[in-house]
Design a protein around this motif. Structure first.
Motif, PDB file in Angstrom:
ATOM      1  N   ALA A 176     -17.339  -2.938   1.467  1.00  0.00           N
ATOM      2  CA  ALA A 176     -18.153  -2.737   2.668  1.00  0.00           C
ATOM      3  C   ALA A 176     -17.939  -1.303   3.123  1.00  0.00           C
ATOM      4  N   ARG A 177     -18.767  -0.831   4.089  1.00  0.00           N
ATOM      5  CA  ARG A 177     -18.575   0.515   4.608  1.00  0.00           C
ATOM      6  C   ARG A 177     -18.979   0.566   6.079  1.00  0.00           C
ATOM      7  N   SER A 178     -18.435   1.592   6.752  1.00  0.00           N
ATOM      8  CA  SER A 178     -18.713   1.786   8.170  1.00  0.00           C
ATOM      9  C   SER A 178     -18.537   3.260   8.498  1.00  0.00           C
ATOM     10  N   ARG A 179     -19.128   3.680   9.593  1.00  0.00           N
ATOM     11  CA  ARG A 179     -18.900   5.040  10.086  1.00  0.00           C
ATOM     12  C   ARG A 179     -17.643   5.116  10.933  1.00  0.00           C
ATOM     13  N   SER A 180     -17.059   3.958  11.258  1.00  0.00           N
ATOM     14  CA  SER A 180     -15.897   3.917  12.150  1.00  0.00           C
ATOM     15  C   SER A 180     -14.901   2.877  11.657  1.00  0.00           C
ATOM     16  N   VAL A 181     -13.653   3.136  11.902  1.00  0.00           N
ATOM     17  CA  VAL A 181     -12.614   2.174  11.562  1.00  0.00           C
ATOM     18  C   VAL A 181     -12.785   0.883  12.362  1.00  0.00           C
ATOM     19  N   HIS A 182     -13.545   0.952  13.435  1.00  0.00           N
ATOM     20  CA  HIS A 182     -13.767  -0.211  14.289  1.00  0.00           C
ATOM     21  C   HIS A 182     -15.067  -0.943  13.952  1.00  0.00           C
ATOM     22  N   GLY A 183     -15.784  -0.509  12.898  1.00  0.00           N
ATOM     23  CA  GLY A 183     -17.019  -1.165  12.525  1.00  0.00           C
ATOM     24  C   GLY A 183     -18.205  -0.610  13.297  1.00  0.00           C
ATOM     25  N   PRO A 184     -19.388  -1.216  13.172  1.00  0.00           N
ATOM     26  CA  PRO A 184     -19.684  -2.401  12.365  1.00  0.00           C
ATOM     27  C   PRO A 184     -19.694  -2.086  10.864  1.00  0.00           C
ATOM     28  N   TRP A 185     -19.511  -3.142  10.057  1.00  0.00           N
ATOM     29  CA  TRP A 185     -19.407  -2.997   8.612  1.00  0.00           C
ATOM     30  C   TRP A 185     -20.680  -3.483   7.936  1.00  0.00           C
ATOM     31  N   LEU A 189      -1.233   1.669  14.592  1.00  0.00           N
ATOM     32  CA  LEU A 189       0.156   2.083  14.422  1.00  0.00           C
ATOM     33  C   LEU A 189       0.463   3.267  15.333  1.00  0.00           C
ATOM     34  N   THR A 190       1.744   3.480  15.569  1.00  0.00           N
ATOM     35  CA  THR A 190       2.171   4.697  16.257  1.00  0.00           C
ATOM     36  C   THR A 190       1.972   5.893  15.333  1.00  0.00           C
ATOM     37  N   ASP A 191       2.064   7.083  15.893  1.00  0.00           N
ATOM     38  CA  ASP A 191       1.794   8.280  15.105  1.00  0.00           C
ATOM     39  C   ASP A 191       2.750   8.442  13.932  1.00  0.00           C
ATOM     40  N   ASP A 192       3.992   7.955  14.081  1.00  0.00           N
ATOM     41  CA  ASP A 192       4.939   8.073  12.962  1.00  0.00           C
ATOM     42  C   ASP A 192       4.784   6.953  11.943  1.00  0.00           C
ATOM     43  N   GLY A 193       3.922   5.989  12.215  1.00  0.00           N
ATOM     44  CA  GLY A 193       3.655   4.909  11.267  1.00  0.00           C
ATOM     45  C   GLY A 193       4.752   3.888  11.148  1.00  0.00           C
ATOM     46  N   ASP A 252       0.853  -1.184   0.000  1.00  0.00           N
ATOM     47  CA  ASP A 252       0.000   0.000   0.000  1.00  0.00           C
ATOM     48  C   ASP A 252       0.889   1.234   0.000  1.00  0.00           C
ATOM     49  N   LEU A 253       0.678   2.097  -0.997  1.00  0.00           N
ATOM     50  CA  LEU A 253       1.395   3.362  -1.134  1.00  0.00           C
ATOM     51  C   LEU A 253       0.488   4.467  -0.603  1.00  0.00           C
ATOM     52  N   CYS A 254       0.977   5.250   0.345  1.00  0.00           N
ATOM     53  CA  CYS A 254       0.125   6.268   0.954  1.00  0.00           C
ATOM     54  C   CYS A 254       0.968   7.475   1.365  1.00  0.00           C
ATOM     55  N   ARG A 255       0.267   8.543   1.693  1.00  0.00           N
ATOM     56  CA  ARG A 255       0.910   9.748   2.223  1.00  0.00           C
ATOM     57  C   ARG A 255       0.249  10.103   3.551  1.00  0.00           C
ATOM     58  N   HIS A 256       1.076  10.488   4.519  1.00  0.00           N
ATOM     59  CA  HIS A 256       0.565  10.973   5.801  1.00  0.00           C
ATOM     60  C   HIS A 256       1.397  12.182   6.193  1.00  0.00           C
ATOM     61  N   GLY A 257       0.756  13.330   6.297  1.00  0.00           N
ATOM     62  CA  GLY A 257       1.508  14.560   6.496  1.00  0.00           C
ATOM     63  C   GLY A 257       2.344  14.854   5.267  1.00  0.00           C
ATOM     64  N   VAL A 305      -4.866   3.319   6.792  1.00  0.00           N
ATOM     65  CA  VAL A 305      -5.956   4.282   6.890  1.00  0.00           C
ATOM     66  C   VAL A 305      -5.820   5.043   8.205  1.00  0.00           C
ATOM     67  N   VAL A 306      -6.322   6.278   8.208  1.00  0.00           N
ATOM     68  CA  VAL A 306      -6.445   7.068   9.434  1.00  0.00           C
ATOM     69  C   VAL A 306      -7.898   7.000   9.873  1.00  0.00           C
ATOM     70  N   GLY A 307      -8.129   6.566  11.105  1.00  0.00           N
ATOM     71  CA  GLY A 307      -9.489   6.418  11.595  1.00  0.00           C
ATOM     72  C   GLY A 307     -10.125   7.745  11.965  1.00  0.00           C
ATOM     73  N   GLU A 308     -11.409   7.670  12.295  1.00  0.00           N
ATOM     74  CA  GLU A 308     -12.118   8.868  12.727  1.00  0.00           C
ATOM     75  C   GLU A 308     -11.574   9.399  14.047  1.00  0.00           C
ATOM     76  N   ASP A 309     -10.794   8.558  14.747  1.00  0.00           N
ATOM     77  CA  ASP A 309     -10.158   8.964  16.001  1.00  0.00           C
ATOM     78  C   ASP A 309      -8.810   9.644  15.785  1.00  0.00           C
ATOM     79  N   GLY A 310      -8.407   9.804  14.515  1.00  0.00           N
ATOM     80  CA  GLY A 310      -7.131  10.440  14.208  1.00  0.00           C
ATOM     81  C   GLY A 310      -5.943   9.517  14.317  1.00  0.00           C
ATOM     82  N   ARG A 311      -6.152   8.271  14.693  1.00  0.00           N
ATOM     83  CA  ARG A 311      -5.064   7.305  14.812  1.00  0.00           C
ATOM     84  C   ARG A 311      -4.861   6.555  13.499  1.00  0.00           C
TER      85      ARG A 311
END
Length: 545
Positions: free
Chosen positions: A262-271, A198-202, A126-131, A179-185
């Motif tokens: 699938a989809r969810s309102r949260s990274v923790h589900g439900p899906w 993951l830790t904040d630095d990934g 997975d190729l991604c950008r964070h900050g 992915v970054v969750g709705e909790d910012g983590r």
């Protein structure tokens, strides 16, 4: 030594004025798979780019799949402003993880490799950008304790140096999706489908691996390879977190691989399962693209949405899994569907006004370093790249092993159904080298040259009875390979290309692919060297037919 050097220059000079001839005959229809007889699809009309290579962009606001021909499996795509970046599984290639760039999702250019050291097999990433930092999360199997997840990073994706791999300690897992969750983590999803924080630095985990989603199940009677939930890719849109997953197995029966969501309102589900599942699936062997799956959804340059995934070409599994692009249609209830329809037909480009590219030339005079963007070593040892030396328009390859079966050949990926290749081979006393079509050490064909003989390799072994003696005192040899829809013809010249000798053995290679030999690889042209002395190669020429 002077005589040999002059002969070598003579061969190059002769080859430089001898154009590659057309292959004799016409292209045959690709063979059908075993089972219910079916006609091969009519040959699509791709645009011919540089060296005749097929190009997706038709130049009229439309494109024809594949967008990147040849073996580029498990595509992962990052939209970064007006730019797109993509990379693929690189398996045992060194350098590996080549990053490609585009501004329209159709015309792509390789930038360079992100991984320059052996790491064993390297699969879907997975190729991604964070900050301000770019990351590639990748599964690899270095061999010491099996599959696990690593990460590499850079601050400059267009040319910066990537970090050394960082072991995240996520053992027994493949196919990471960030992915970054709705909790910012930050979270990493893997096959299963499971997740870990993951830790904040990934660059490390911050918790335990746990179940994340029980994927949608297709009917049991469907013909697939196995269930195999894998390749999770995640993105947010209008408050929903969408999870795109592959199931059904990536090879085996052509109807197996598929894309679900699938989809969810949260990274923790439900899906919630997508009501349109499966979004992509090959349903019959009559279709032009088989085993379609492993998708990334990406927003296009005109704010529309697209799906990028891979598939095998009908009758051409030897080319590996190629990159396909299909439009996505969003429905009023916030779900999406694949909108490409018949992928044997042209489709509207994401950015119609963009300028078509002719692609990258595969012909190489070895005057510049193209390791990673074109060439790679297959399964070399830690010092493998040091075996390659360039000077005076030639490439010297220091020998490894005793034959192609235990060597580390120099390979390049091609995407055309039929093509011709020429290269000059200079073999000193004590050396051996030649031109191959190489899948892995269990599956290859080709011609090898020693100072005394021409060797014939068929299906991973030499046939001594088929050896041809070289003319006494002959210097460098010019080798020509013609691949006409899987039928190989070999010729060679010892007089600078003025006269050619037809090799007495032809080969048919349509069966050299994953469903026979495993490994998820493709059949690629390669240069090999073994023995005590380095072999010199010059004036590599490619032309699609």
């Amino acid at each position: 030594m002077t005589t040999r050097r002059n002969l070598f220059k003579g061969v190059l000079a002769g080859a430089a004025i001898a154009p590659l001839p057309l292959l004799a005959g016409t292209q045959a229809n690709p063979p059908a798979v075993t089972g219910t007889p079916c006609p091969a699809p009519a040959a699509p009309r791709w645009r011919a780019g540089i060296e005749g290579q097929r190009r997706a962009d038709l130049g009229d606001g439309r494109y024809l799949n594949p967008i990147v021909a040849g073996d580029r499996p498990d595509p992962t795509v990052l939209k970064d402003g007006d730019d797109y970046y993509m990379t693929f599984s690189s398996f045992r290639d060194v350098p590996g993880i080549v990053v490609w760039h585009s501004t329209d999702l159709v015309n792509w250019t390789p930038l360079g490799p992100a991984l320059r050291q052996p790491l064993g097999d390297v699969w879907a990433m997975d190729l991604c950008r964070h900050g301000d930092r770019y990351y590639i999360y990748l599964p690899a199997n270095p061999g010491d304790r099996g599959w696990r997840i690593f990460v590499i990073w850079t601050d400059d994706i267009r040319g910066g140096r990537w970090s050394d791999p960082v072991d995240l300690g996520i053992d027994g897992c493949i196919d990471p999706g960030h992915v970054v969750g709705e909790d910012g983590r930050r979270y990493l999803f893997v096959n299963g489908i499971r997740k870990v924080r993951l830790t904040d630095d990934g660059l490390a985990t911050d918790g335990e691996l746990e179940p994340a989603y029980a994927p949608w199940r297709y009917p049991q009677e469907w013909i697939t390879e196995n269930f195999a939930p894998e390749g999770p890719k995640l993105f947010w849109r209008e408050g929903w977190l969408y999870l795109v997953t592959a199931v059904g197995g990536t090879a085996g029966p052509v109807t197996g691989h598929m894309v679900i969501a699938a989809r969810s309102r949260s990274v923790h589900g439900p899906w919630e399962h997508c009501p349109h599942n499966p979004l992509v699936r090959t349903r019959t062997i009559d279709e032009p693209w088989w085993s379609r799956g492993h998708a990334t959804l990406v927003q296009g340059p005109r704010d529309d949405w697209w799906m990028v995934y891979h598939g095998y070409e009908h009758g051409y599994r030897t080319l590996g899994r190629q990159v396909l692009l299909e439009p996505v249609e969003w429905t009023a209830d916030g779900w999406f569907r694949a909108g490409g329809g018949d992928l044997s037909q042209p489709l509207r480009k994401p950015q119609p006004a963009s300028t078509p590219q002719d692609g990258e030339a595969l012909s190489d005079d070895f005057s510049r370093d193209r390791l990673g963007t074109q060439w790679c070593l297959f399964q070399p040892d830690a010092g493998g790249l040091a075996r390659i030396r360039r000077a005076d328009g030639t490439l010297s390859l220091v020998g490894a092993g005793s034959s192609p079966a235990d060597s580390a050949p120099l390979l390049c990926t091609v995407g055309d159904r039929s093509y011709e290749i020429e290269v000059t081979v200079d073999v000193p006393a004590g050396g051996e080298g030649g031109l191959l079509l190489f899948y892995n050490h269990k599956a290859f064909v080709g011609l090898g040259f020693t100072p005394e003989a021409v060797k014939n390799f068929q299906y991973a072994e030499e046939h001594p009875w088929a050896r041809v003696p070289r003319p006494p005192g002959a210097g460098p040899v010019r080798v020509r390979l013609g691949n006409d829809a899987h039928v190989l013809t070999w010729r060679y010249s010892f007089d600078g290309g003025r006269s050619w000798q037809l090799h007495p053995t032809r080969m048919e290679v349509s069966g050299i692919h994953h469903n026979v030999f495993g490994g998820f690889l493709s059949l690629r042209p390669g240069l090999y060297s073994c023995g005590r002395a380095p072999v010199r190669f010059a004036d590599f020429r490619y032309r699609a037919i």
